[in-house]
Structures are given as structure tokens and as C-alpha cells.
Design an enzyme around this catalytic site. Structure first.
Site, PDB file in Angstrom:
ATOM      1  CG  PHE A 230      -0.929  -7.260   0.434  1.00  0.00           C
ATOM      2  CD1 PHE A 230      -0.045  -7.774   1.031  1.00  0.00           C
ATOM      3  CD2 PHE A 230      -0.905  -6.120   1.893  1.00  0.00           C
ATOM      4  CE1 PHE A 230       0.859  -7.983   2.247  1.00  0.00           C
ATOM      5  CE2 PHE A 230      -0.352  -5.506   3.024  1.00  0.00           C
ATOM      6  CZ  PHE A 230       0.997  -6.572   2.590  1.00  0.00           C
TER       7      PHE A 230
ATOM      8  CG  ASP B 210     -10.666  -9.852  -4.764  1.00  0.00           C
ATOM      9  OD1 ASP B 210     -10.342  -9.761  -3.173  1.00  0.00           O
ATOM     10  OD2 ASP B 210     -10.388  -9.333  -5.934  1.00  0.00           O
TER      11      ASP B 210
ATOM     12  N   GLY C 134      -7.031  -7.165  -6.584  1.00  0.00           N
ATOM     13  CA  GLY C 134      -6.530  -8.377  -5.680  1.00  0.00           C
ATOM     14  C   GLY C 134      -6.076  -9.388  -7.378  1.00  0.00           C
TER      15      GLY C 134
ATOM     16  CG  LEU D 252     -10.094  -7.957   4.888  1.00  0.00           C
ATOM     17  CD1 LEU D 252     -10.906  -8.357   5.793  1.00  0.00           C
ATOM     18  CD2 LEU D 252      -8.397  -7.831   4.376  1.00  0.00           C
TER      19      LEU D 252
ATOM     20  CE1 TYR E 239      -9.003   3.411   1.110  1.00  0.00           C
ATOM     21  CE2 TYR E 239      -7.698   4.779   2.533  1.00  0.00           C
ATOM     22  CZ  TYR E 239      -8.150   2.735   2.351  1.00  0.00           C
ATOM     23  OH  TYR E 239      -7.509   2.340   2.852  1.00  0.00           O
TER      24      TYR E 239
ATOM     25  CE  LYS F 194     -11.546   1.512   4.308  1.00  0.00           C
ATOM     26  NZ  LYS F 194     -12.427  -0.211   3.370  1.00  0.00           N
TER      27      LYS F 194
END
Ligand code: UDP
Length: 322
Positions: free
Chosen positions: A11, A31, A36, A73, A146, A150
Site C-alpha cells: 500500500f 516484493d 502486496g 518498507l 511486531y 521493529k
């Protein structure tokens, strides 16, 4: 410039690729299409998409060597996905970023890594500032893996800056939304938009009093590009988001009104939505002072404008059955 965008078919990634291609950059996407979709980028002229994982070090090395800068990303995201697949979340997010950092450093390529407001965890500050302490829940609650993954990405990136002076900058994104975001992995606005258009009850989790600030993807991607372009802003973390808090209950009402829907609201206990022992944040709002002072960032798009854009996109997807 020649640019690699990992997660470019996702996105946020697809909006970033669009912007880079429009300004004349040559864009490569890495990707694995796990969340995605190739359809997100197929309209972008001259884009090259390599369908593989950031865990594939040889592929990452070949691509990084070919470009000038890297936007990283690619990650496993979405509360529903994280809760259902904690191993995938931890391995993809930590090992993937480790590989990108290693190869970017090998070829001395400037790097931007997207992180998340989740790293602030359950902190109760009114607006989170980049230097705030983090309050993360226990390890048996999968949701927190998560945030932890990160945070490790951030630690590692800052360590590369500190020890090797590798030029890397970190963007902490707060609830980015807009067209092409799917509700499949838990995100609330596309979920509500779909429910409203189908006249199904909107599923508000918990008491609906929890708040979030939603940032429009069209405001966020230019900030990512500027952070990368500004070579004086390395080795630091920047919040990017919006300052307009809304409760999930109010959000549901706004979506129903803007979609001109007859749908009702259904309150769903957290344990029913995400399994037993789920913990949510009550409020989450960014302090935007640092990014404002650094690059003059100012979110432009209001929540109503965001909702109109998402509702239009969702209507279009429903018509085309995607
Ligand atoms: N949420 C909700 N209904 C849904 C999906 C999510 O009420 O169908 C709530 C969720 O519990 C959270 C907020 O909306 O309080 C934002 O959820 P999202 O997954 O979009 O983002 P995050 O939890 O990462 O802020």
C-alpha cells in the site's frame, strides 16, 4: 536516481513508487507479494518488479549494487496478520532488515527504513515524541512481537550509523491510510469502508473509545522522499503522522455518514476479534515537532477527505470484485 523500494507493491510502497517514477527516478521493487499486489504498481511506466523476499541475500545484494538509494518498507504488518503469524513477523522483520542493512552498508547506499508508532507500545503520553520511553507488553502476547521486531530494526539501523557511519534514516509511521490499503490484515478504515458499502454492521472493537490519528498516504510519501533527499538528516528517527485524534466509535459513525450507508455499529469484544489476552493502545498521537522543524512537514489532508478517498477506492474495488 536509481531507487530500490522493498515492499514497493504494498500500500504505502506503491504510492512511493508512483511519486518517484513521476519525478523521473528509475524504480526497482523487491516484493514477495505476500501482502502486496502487483496490480498496485503495474500502471507505473518502466518500473521493474522482482518477486522475491528481503531474506534472499543474493537478490538483495544484486539489487542494492544497481541503485543509488534504498527505501526499505518490506515488512510483515497488520495486527491480524501479526497475531496469527508471529514467527513470520519476527523473522521477516528482523532478518529482512538485517540483510538490507548489511548490503546497503557493503555498497554504501543511502537507506531509509520505515518503522512504526507501535514501538511506543502502551505508553500513555498525550503525544509521542521520538525520545519517549517505550512500554511494551509481555512476550506471551503475540501483538507485541511486531513492536519488538521493529524496535530491533531501529536499534540495528542506529548501530550501523553509530559504528560504521552508514547513512540511514528512520521514519516512524502513525496509522497511514488511503486508497489501496486492504482491511484483510486488520486495518480499521478499509474494513469500516467495506462494511459500510455492503451495509454490514461496522465492527467496533472494545468500547470504541480508543483513539488514533490517521495520516493520508499522499502526505506521508513526500515526507519519506524528502527525508531521503536531505543528506544532513541521517542517523535519526522521525515521527510522521497526523494530529487529528478520533475514537473508533466516532470513526464508524463518520464512515457510515460519508458513505451514505444504512449500516449499524456492532461492538465486538477484543478477545473475539483477536483471541484471548489481546491488549490495545487507548490513545496514539504523534508529536510532529521534530519532523516539522527538520523538513517543514505539515499534514494537509483532513480525516473527512481521507474517508472520502478510501470510500471511493473501496467502492471501485467492490465493483471489480477485489
Ligand atoms: N479496530 C476496530 N474494528 C476493526 C478493526 C480495528 O475497532 O474492524 C480498532 C483496533 O482495535 C484499534 C484501531 O481500530 O483500536 C486501529 O486498528 P488498526 O489495526 O487499523 O491499527 P493499529 O491497531 O495498528 O493502530
Amino acid at each position: 536516481m536509481r531507487v530500490l523500494v522493498t515492499g514497493g507493491a504494498g500500500f504505502i510502497g506503491s504510492h512511493l513508487c508512483e511519486m518517484l517514477a513521476e519525478r523521473g527516478d528509475t524504480v526497482f521493487v523487491l516484493d514477495d507479494l505476500s501482502t502486496g499486489r502487483f496490480e498496485n504498481i503495474e500502471h507505473i511506466p518502466d518500473i521493474t518488479c522482482i518477486v522475491d523476499s528481503t531474506l534472499n541475500q543474493e537478490i538483495v545484494r544484486d539489487l542494492v549494487r544497481e541503485v543509488d538509494v534504498v527505501f526499505h518498507l518490506a515488512a510483515t504488518v497488520g495486527v491480524q496478520l501479526v497475531v496469527n503469524h508471529p514467527i513470520r513477523t519476527i523473522v521477516n522483520n528482523i532478518q529482512g532488515t538485517e540483510t538490507i542493512l548489511e548490503e546497503a552498508c557493503r555498497y554504501r547506499r543511502r537507506l531509509l527504513i520505515t518503522s512504526t508508532s507501535e514501538v511506543y507500545g502502551k505508553g500513555t503520553n498525550t503525544a509521542f515524541n521520538e525520545n519517549d520511553d517505550r512500554v511494551i507488553g509481555p512476550t506471551h502476547r503475540h501483538r507485541w512481537c511486531y513492536a519488538a521486531s521493529k524496535a530491533i530494526d531501529e536499534f540495528l539501523a542506529l548501530a550501523y550509523w553509530h559504528e560504521k557511519r552508514h547513512p540511514v534514516v528512520i521514519a516512524r509511521l502513525f496509522n497511514t491510510v488511503g486508497p489501496r490499503q486492504t482491511g484483510r490484515y486488520g486495518m480499521v478504515i478499509p474494513t469500516f469502508a467495506r462494511q459500510a458499502l455492503l451495509n454490514e454492521p461496522l465492527t467496533v472493537y472494545g468500547d470504541g473509545k480508543q483513539t488514533r490519528c490517521f495520516a493520508y498516504v499522499g502526505d506521508v510519501t513526500p515526507a519519506l522522499v524528502t527525508l531521503m533527499d536531505r543528506t544532513d538528516l541521517q542517523g535519526a528517527v522521525y515521527n510522521i503522522g497526523n494530529n487529528e485524534p478520533v475514537s473508533m466509535e466516532e470513526l464508524a459513525k463518520r464512515v457510515i455518514a460519508r458513505a451514505k450507508s444504512n449500516a449499524t455499529i456492532r461492538y465486538v469484544p477484543y478477545e473475539q476479534a483477536y483471541g484471548p489476552g489481546y491488549e490495545d493502545m487507548r490513545h496514539r498521537e504523534p508529536c510532529l515537532k521534530k519532523i516539522r522543524e527538520a523538513i517543514g512537514y505539515q499534514p494537509k489532508t483532513s480525516l473527512d477527505e481521507i474517508l472520502d478517498a478510501v470510500i471511493a477506492d473501496t467502492r471501485n474495488r467492490l465493483q471489480h470484485d477485489v
